[in-house]
Design a protein around this motif. Sequence first.
Motif, PDB file in Angstrom:
ATOM      1  N   SER A 443     -10.305 -74.406 -70.738  1.00  0.00           N
ATOM      2  CA  SER A 443      -9.770 -74.306 -72.087  1.00  0.00           C
ATOM      3  C   SER A 443      -8.296 -73.927 -72.040  1.00  0.00           C
ATOM      4  O   SER A 443      -7.840 -73.252 -71.119  1.00  0.00           O
ATOM      5  CB  SER A 443     -10.550 -73.249 -72.876  1.00  0.00           C
ATOM      6  N   ILE A 444      -7.581 -74.316 -73.088  1.00  0.00           N
ATOM      7  CA  ILE A 444      -6.173 -73.932 -73.188  1.00  0.00           C
ATOM      8  C   ILE A 444      -6.021 -72.421 -73.337  1.00  0.00           C
ATOM      9  O   ILE A 444      -4.954 -71.873 -73.060  1.00  0.00           O
ATOM     10  CB  ILE A 444      -5.475 -74.650 -74.359  1.00  0.00           C
ATOM     11  N   VAL A 456       1.944 -76.928 -68.705  1.00  0.00           N
ATOM     12  CA  VAL A 456       1.187 -77.465 -69.826  1.00  0.00           C
ATOM     13  C   VAL A 456      -0.272 -77.156 -69.526  1.00  0.00           C
ATOM     14  O   VAL A 456      -0.738 -77.406 -68.414  1.00  0.00           O
ATOM     15  CB  VAL A 456       1.399 -78.987 -69.974  1.00  0.00           C
ATOM     16  N   TRP A 457      -0.978 -76.619 -70.494  1.00  0.00           N
ATOM     17  CA  TRP A 457      -2.321 -76.088 -70.193  1.00  0.00           C
ATOM     18  C   TRP A 457      -3.412 -77.148 -70.277  1.00  0.00           C
ATOM     19  O   TRP A 457      -4.443 -76.964 -70.930  1.00  0.00           O
ATOM     20  CB  TRP A 457      -2.636 -74.917 -71.124  1.00  0.00           C
ATOM     21  N   ALA A 458      -3.200 -78.279 -69.620  1.00  0.00           N
ATOM     22  CA  ALA A 458      -4.217 -79.323 -69.556  1.00  0.00           C
ATOM     23  C   ALA A 458      -5.441 -78.788 -68.821  1.00  0.00           C
ATOM     24  O   ALA A 458      -5.319 -78.128 -67.783  1.00  0.00           O
ATOM     25  CB  ALA A 458      -3.667 -80.549 -68.842  1.00  0.00           C
ATOM     26  N   TYR A 522      -4.370 -86.905 -73.357  1.00  0.00           N
ATOM     27  CA  TYR A 522      -4.135 -86.220 -72.084  1.00  0.00           C
ATOM     28  C   TYR A 522      -5.383 -85.513 -71.553  1.00  0.00           C
ATOM     29  O   TYR A 522      -5.755 -85.688 -70.396  1.00  0.00           O
ATOM     30  CB  TYR A 522      -2.992 -85.243 -72.307  1.00  0.00           C
ATOM     31  N   TRP A 523      -6.043 -84.717 -72.395  1.00  0.00           N
ATOM     32  CA  TRP A 523      -7.208 -84.001 -71.872  1.00  0.00           C
ATOM     33  C   TRP A 523      -8.165 -83.577 -72.970  1.00  0.00           C
ATOM     34  O   TRP A 523      -7.846 -83.624 -74.154  1.00  0.00           O
ATOM     35  CB  TRP A 523      -6.787 -82.787 -71.049  1.00  0.00           C
ATOM     36  N   GLU A 585      -0.635 -75.051 -76.503  1.00  0.00           N
ATOM     37  CA  GLU A 585      -0.975 -75.927 -75.378  1.00  0.00           C
ATOM     38  C   GLU A 585      -0.002 -75.804 -74.206  1.00  0.00           C
ATOM     39  O   GLU A 585      -0.253 -76.379 -73.150  1.00  0.00           O
ATOM     40  CB  GLU A 585      -1.005 -77.387 -75.848  1.00  0.00           C
ATOM     41  N   VAL A 586       1.088 -75.082 -74.405  1.00  0.00           N
ATOM     42  CA  VAL A 586       2.118 -75.031 -73.376  1.00  0.00           C
ATOM     43  C   VAL A 586       2.625 -73.611 -73.172  1.00  0.00           C
ATOM     44  O   VAL A 586       2.491 -72.747 -74.035  1.00  0.00           O
ATOM     45  CB  VAL A 586       3.315 -75.939 -73.741  1.00  0.00           C
ATOM     46  N   SER A 587       3.246 -73.391 -72.015  1.00  0.00           N
ATOM     47  CA  SER A 587       3.917 -72.125 -71.734  1.00  0.00           C
ATOM     48  C   SER A 587       5.103 -71.948 -72.677  1.00  0.00           C
ATOM     49  O   SER A 587       5.676 -72.921 -73.175  1.00  0.00           O
ATOM     50  CB  SER A 587       4.402 -72.114 -70.289  1.00  0.00           C
TER      51      SER A 587
END
Length: 829
Positions: A443-444, A456-458, A522-523, A585-587
């Motif tokens: 999970s993100i 990126v928390w794919a 993407y995911w 979803e991202v840093s």
Amino acid sequence: MNMRLLVTFIVLGMCMFTLDSYALNSMPHDPALKKITISDPSQKLVLQLDYSNGCKITQLKVKGKNVLSESGIYTGFRTRGGSFTSCTGQDEIKVEESGNKILIKNIIYGDHSINVNESWTFDLSGDKIIWNINRKYSNLAKLEETAFPQWNFADLSVWKGGILDNGGMVWCKYLRDVNDTYGVHTGGVTFWNPDTGNALRIEAKSDGRHLAAKYSQSDKKEFVCTHFVTDEELEPRYNLNRFVHQRADVFTPFDVQKGDVNMTLEMEYVDYAVAYSRGNLPGIDAEAVRELMNTTGRYGVVDNAIVGANGWTTNWKCLHEPFFAQIGMALNDGNYVKNMSATLDRERDYAITADGRVLSRWHNADEDQMPGTFNYKTGYYEARWGYTVDSQTGFVINTAEQFDLCGDIEWLKSHKVGCEKALDWLIKRDSNGNGVFEMMNSSIKEEKASDWLDIVWASFENAFVNAQMYEALNLWAGCERVLGDKAKADYYTAVAMKLKENFNKSIHDGGFWSPEKKQYVYWRDKDGSVHGDNLVTPVNFAVIAFGLCDNKKRIAQVLEQIEKRTVAENLFHWPLCFDSFEREEVSAGNWPFPTYENGDIFPTWGYLGVRAYVGYDKHIALKYIRNILAQYKKDGLSSQRYSRKTQEGQGSDILAGICTSVTALYRDIYGIRPKWNRMGLEPNMSEILNGTEFNYTLRDTEYRIKLSVDDYEMQTDRFSVRSKDAFGASFEDGGLAVYPHNEEKAVLKIFGESSSPVGVTLKQCSGNDISWEMNTTDNYRFIIEGLNPALKYKLAIQNKVTHVEVGADGKASFTHSCKGPVRIRLYGK
């Protein structure tokens, strides 16, 4: 005799006298001044040696220009007690001459604890000046450093850099500060200056001992190259650093034994433009191709057995990048290929865990590690950003493509277990049995990465990793077939087909295709939530480039969107994504859009874009290749990425992968497709490129390639093959083997009675119908493999038709005496 004729005779006589004098004495010696001049026959390389006070080379003229500083070239060593060099000899130096060979001996220096007695021999061999250094150590000692020798060039502008004999390079502009130093475990180097066209090649040899070299900027602003010869391989002094900032002592101290040590240096002038020519490339800036590949393309070679893409100034290598072997294909340097094989061997031995996990990175220190994973001896570890699972696929893709370059079946056998373990580790991660392989994060909310886009928390089911997995499965299935393991080949092919089927389903049915946005997302998190529908280019490009999507309508929908939006922003290359990820979803480093991996331009993935477009619109593919070359002319492409807003280089790191759009020029436009048992051509030429000609060397065979639209030719000294379609060819067992479409479904083999070159034009090969024209005269024996034994075949030679028997093994053979051009066709019904 008239006066003009007399003058002519006098001039000719003087020229002959000069040439004869040079032949008799190419090493003029002035005993009074204690100076010796040593030159190659063409005088493009001239050394001046001074032994009036110690011994050193004071001048090294390359095509008439001295490239050395006042420090010159000398030998020496350093202990804790001090530094000692050949410039301060303690006894009278002796010189012995014999023809074109000169011996300088009794070069003694050191102190009471350790001294050396050296003899230097200079000889000529063709266009090379051979310098042999024999050093005799008086005692066992520990040295801080040695100079075997040390080359002190005038400044950092003398050479652009040096191409190393491990496939890498030293780039002078990155030795920015005094004592910035790059150390590598190899000695051979070719220094070059593209403006003058001059290059100096130095081959270093020392039987039974280890070589190393360091390159640095001295406190006198000199560019310094120092050679080492040691009994044991030198260890890096600071962690695993090959490059150190403002420190000249890159290697640890080492022991020397009492007795002799030898070093041989072969020096040669090289015409850089000729030696590294990219050929005639209409429509392409060939000089930019050459310089990009010789700088950024080589920069990822950190050292022996560490070939990567981040490179030597920051001491990084990411295993989760699948394009290192492809870079070698475009570089066309056997030294790089050899080093890449050694790199994969090292990763097989040290970077694959017992259960098959491929560690994701190599670095000089533990600053980036997932706690407890860094190996301080080997440098491999897991990155702190998360388990980047594409290291599994990257290792396999690189291994399979490397095999096509090296062609070494025994080497491939040694990687069978490792690649199977890497694939099986990921295959086992399909917990729900849907054929899509899962990441280590679910999970993100975990704020962890799972692939190259490492902040990126794919998570969970990642389309980018799975697209690469599809490529890895298919490539490795081909390797298994070569190794004779049909069961494994069929297994991995079946796994790939199941992945393809489920991957291409709608996001509403568990797949990755978004019918609403007409793109691949993407995911998907474990809870089923879908992420990354912001047109992520590496994802969509990979799906198309690797053949995971072969739906022409979908391909057009994706690529038309990307091109329309790239043109609208007037971007020179593709961004990582066109719209923003969601904040969660991202840093934080990716915010606000379009910052870093949330929108910046990363040409590293350019080869996927070129490969995706080439089957759809090759003119678009070519446009972005030309754009990247134009950008190289502007700034050298020595950046990590480019700002989406300003299109200027960003980041403190350099990514050698930024050259991959140009590697795709060779693979996907010119169609250079080496195979383990042949050279292959699968071009996608545009009219603007017509008349392309270049040489390509594969496994010591030089191929002359000529390309135009629907007209491809490959020549060697043994054969010439021409076709309007893709093909492969090799000369083996005394005959020419031609592979229509560069596949092994049907193979045409031609054996001549004489040793004359064989010339053939392949006309067509479709189904059970193959035709060709012989362009050379000889008595030929023809063997065609891969036929269908169930069919009856006819043979037409110059329209005269006969029947041909096909054996149970699918082979047919016949002979024919070709007196001139002969058209031959074999077809079955």
